[in-house]
Design an enzyme around this catalytic site. Structure first.
Site, mmCIF file in Angstrom:
data_model
loop_
_atom_site.group_PDB
_atom_site.id
_atom_site.type_symbol
_atom_site.label_atom_id
_atom_site.label_comp_id
_atom_site.label_asym_id
_atom_site.label_seq_id
_atom_site.Cartn_x
_atom_site.Cartn_y
_atom_site.Cartn_z
ATOM 1 N N ARG A 237 111.398 -41.565 7.664
ATOM 2 C CA ARG A 237 110.652 -42.726 7.849
ATOM 3 C C ARG A 237 111.106 -43.380 9.014
ATOM 4 O O ARG A 237 112.170 -42.924 9.773
ATOM 5 C CB ARG A 237 111.473 -43.856 6.750
ATOM 6 C CG ARG A 237 110.825 -43.437 5.281
ATOM 7 C CD ARG A 237 109.595 -43.828 4.997
ATOM 8 N NE ARG A 237 109.054 -43.587 3.588
ATOM 9 C CZ ARG A 237 108.474 -42.427 3.096
ATOM 10 N NH1 ARG A 237 108.188 -41.568 4.058
ATOM 11 N NH2 ARG A 237 108.306 -42.602 1.933
ATOM 12 N N GLU A 266 103.805 -49.112 10.793
ATOM 13 C CA GLU A 266 102.466 -47.995 10.566
ATOM 14 C C GLU A 266 101.450 -49.038 10.031
ATOM 15 O O GLU A 266 101.557 -49.872 9.026
ATOM 16 C CB GLU A 266 102.870 -47.034 9.748
ATOM 17 C CG GLU A 266 103.931 -45.927 10.206
ATOM 18 C CD GLU A 266 104.309 -45.050 9.257
ATOM 19 O OE1 GLU A 266 103.769 -44.909 8.126
ATOM 20 O OE2 GLU A 266 105.349 -44.187 9.710
ATOM 21 N N HIS A 285 101.163 -40.067 9.887
ATOM 22 C CA HIS A 285 102.267 -39.848 8.856
ATOM 23 C C HIS A 285 101.329 -38.987 7.611
ATOM 24 O O HIS A 285 100.727 -39.572 6.570
ATOM 25 C CB HIS A 285 102.205 -41.492 8.047
ATOM 26 C CG HIS A 285 103.228 -41.362 7.117
ATOM 27 N ND1 HIS A 285 103.993 -42.611 6.870
ATOM 28 C CD2 HIS A 285 103.838 -40.440 6.256
ATOM 29 C CE1 HIS A 285 104.993 -42.202 5.654
ATOM 30 N NE2 HIS A 285 104.791 -40.943 5.361
HETATM 31 P P1 NAP Z 1 116.160 -35.468 -0.959
HETATM 32 O O1 NAP Z 1 115.922 -34.278 -1.636
HETATM 33 O O2 NAP Z 1 116.758 -36.761 -1.662
HETATM 34 O O3 NAP Z 1 117.103 -35.364 0.343
HETATM 35 C C1 NAP Z 1 117.525 -36.350 1.129
HETATM 36 C C2 NAP Z 1 118.714 -35.920 1.656
HETATM 37 O O4 NAP Z 1 119.329 -37.077 2.664
HETATM 38 C C3 NAP Z 1 119.901 -35.606 0.526
HETATM 39 O O5 NAP Z 1 120.269 -34.253 0.785
HETATM 40 C C4 NAP Z 1 120.980 -36.555 0.845
HETATM 41 O O6 NAP Z 1 122.153 -36.107 0.353
HETATM 42 C C5 NAP Z 1 120.620 -37.068 2.108
HETATM 43 N N1 NAP Z 1 121.225 -38.185 2.800
HETATM 44 C C6 NAP Z 1 120.948 -39.443 2.096
HETATM 45 N N2 NAP Z 1 121.583 -40.474 2.756
HETATM 46 C C7 NAP Z 1 122.163 -39.892 3.680
HETATM 47 C C8 NAP Z 1 123.089 -40.293 4.808
HETATM 48 N N3 NAP Z 1 123.169 -41.796 4.792
HETATM 49 N N4 NAP Z 1 123.718 -39.453 5.748
HETATM 50 C C9 NAP Z 1 123.639 -38.218 5.591
HETATM 51 N N5 NAP Z 1 122.671 -37.432 4.581
HETATM 52 C C10 NAP Z 1 122.085 -38.516 3.743
HETATM 53 O O7 NAP Z 1 114.682 -36.045 -0.374
HETATM 54 P P2 NAP Z 1 113.436 -35.302 0.000
HETATM 55 O O8 NAP Z 1 112.623 -35.163 -0.780
HETATM 56 O O9 NAP Z 1 113.926 -34.043 1.027
HETATM 57 O O10 NAP Z 1 112.992 -36.358 1.133
HETATM 58 C C11 NAP Z 1 113.473 -36.916 2.239
HETATM 59 C C12 NAP Z 1 112.744 -38.172 2.628
HETATM 60 O O11 NAP Z 1 111.506 -37.719 3.458
HETATM 61 C C13 NAP Z 1 111.892 -39.048 1.714
HETATM 62 O O12 NAP Z 1 112.974 -40.096 1.191
HETATM 63 C C14 NAP Z 1 111.096 -39.579 2.320
HETATM 64 O O13 NAP Z 1 111.303 -40.979 2.997
HETATM 65 C C15 NAP Z 1 110.599 -38.537 3.415
HETATM 66 N N6 NAP Z 1 109.365 -38.069 3.605
HETATM 67 C C16 NAP Z 1 108.308 -38.166 4.355
HETATM 68 C C17 NAP Z 1 107.015 -37.687 4.218
HETATM 69 C C18 NAP Z 1 106.181 -37.779 5.055
HETATM 70 O O14 NAP Z 1 104.700 -37.782 4.900
HETATM 71 N N7 NAP Z 1 106.487 -37.738 6.615
HETATM 72 C C19 NAP Z 1 106.865 -36.974 3.070
HETATM 73 C C20 NAP Z 1 107.482 -36.738 2.054
HETATM 74 C C21 NAP Z 1 108.913 -37.477 2.238
HETATM 75 P P3 NAP Z 1 122.744 -35.754 -0.898
HETATM 76 O O15 NAP Z 1 122.197 -34.101 -0.996
HETATM 77 O O16 NAP Z 1 124.324 -35.661 -0.797
HETATM 78 O O17 NAP Z 1 122.309 -36.652 -1.789
#
Ligand code: NAP
Length: 326
Positions: A237, A266, A285
């Protein structure tokens, strides 16, 4: 009684038809603001809300007294007032997993495009500037064999790390809230504190969710810790990065280049210098934006809302506590 759903974006006709077989659906194809009077009127009667890319303030929930669930067509849920929804017993459902690989592809695209200057050099060819054999001014940097620093090692982070480790023989470092021993064994990934990861990585790739803790996680201090040859990639993000600090770091040569799918504002403001910088690849995005994946995400959201409105547990639930209260 037929339950009512308000749908506001990213739904195609087959999914709307599917919902309409069981529910009354008010569809707002181009909704720019939650202030829209017709939208608010429909929300007043709605049991479910489904859509994406719209900030839903906590105050809007006062206008939705019958709301049982919101199904967002995204995995990120920073647009929703989760705590207030939980307090009111409203479920928040999202669409993880179905977009992981596509978003990881986009992340790797940014790694490759920035390192090999693919967009900049394609423009060079288009302009007719390819008049002689290319030389050092057009050279890029290798990706294979380099060190990939993942900031966030969740679903998408792990999928990018897998591409790097297994496809490009990269050394993977990661900084994450919790350790990931299975990924350490499978990919040889090593966990680091953020500062150490920034100092060691050739590519720093951000995949943490936007939360109060991660907002502006990257500022002047973090960019200063990175190698001058480092490439910064953000696929999470925009607000995880303090954009003026990123721009300054690129201008001063504190980091080499950036690949960005997301921005603080955005669509990106026309005044932003980022898309005009030769060492920046800026995408609108498009992390999950393929026909197949957007369809799968919309279908997942539809399945989630159908289940909840029939009293069943959704497939992907963000606020577990709201379910326990039911
Ligand atoms: P996810 O599986 O929940 O992964 C997020 C990871 O970040 C988790 O491993 C979490 O740790 C870690 N985390 C959370 N807070 C943290 C912090 N303060 N410091 C260090 N690590 C931290 O989510 P995902 O499915 O991979 O998606 C991640 C993000 O990508 C989404 O939230 C979204 O904002 C973004 N996204 C963007 C697009 C795009 O179009 N560009 C598309 C999809 C998603 P734990 O494992 O310990 O919980």
């Amino acid at each position: 009684m037929t339950k009512r759903i308000v749908a506001f974006s990213r739904l195609k006709q087959p999914q709307l038809d599917q919902l309409r077989q069981e529910f009354h659906v008010d569809y707002f194809e181009h909704l720019d603001s939650t202030e829209d009077a017709t939208f608010r009127e429909a929300l007043g009667k709605a049991h479910g809300l489904i859509g994406s890319s719209l900030k839903i303030p906590a105050s809007l929930l006062d206008a939705a007294p019958h709301l049982e669930a919101i199904a967002t067509i995204s995995v990120g849920y920073d647009n929703y007032p989760v705590e207030e929804m939980t307090r009111r017993g409203i479920l928040l459902c999202n669409t993880p997993d179905v977009l992981t690989e596509t978003t990881a592809d986009t992340g790797f695209l940014l790694i490759m495009a920035t390192a090999r200057r693919a967009i900049e050099l394609a423009e060079f060819v288009k302009r007719g500037d390819w008049q002689a054999g290319i030389g050092e001014p057009q050279f890029g940097s290798d990706v294979h064999g380099k060190t990939l620093g993942m900031v966030g090692m969740g679903r998408i982070g792990a999928a990018i790390a897998r591409r790097g480790a297994l496809g490009f023989d990269m050394k993977v470092l990661y900084s994450n809230a919790s350790p990931k021993p299975a990924l350490e064994s499978a990919l040889g990934a090593e966990r680091r504190e953020l500062d150490a990861l920034l100092a060691e990585s050739d590519f720093v790739c951000v995949t943490v969710p936007l939360t109060p803790e991660t907002e502006h996680l990257f500022g002047a201090r973090e960019f200063a810790l990175m190698k001058p040859s480092a490439i910064f990639v953000n696929i999470s993000r925009g607000k995880v990065v303090d954009e003026p600090s990123l721009i300054a770091a690129l201008e001063k040569g504190e980091i080499h280049a950036a690949g960005l799918d997301v921005f603080e504002q955005e669509p990106l403001s026309p005044e932003s210098p980022l898309p005009h910088m030769a060492n920046v690849v800026a995408l609108p995005h498009i992390g999950s934006a393929t026909h197949e994946t957007r369809l799968a995400m919309a279908q997942r959201a539809v399945d989630n809302i159908r289940l909840v409105l029939k009293g069943k547990r959704p497939i992907s639930l963000v606020n577990e506590a709201a379910w326990s209260r039911k």
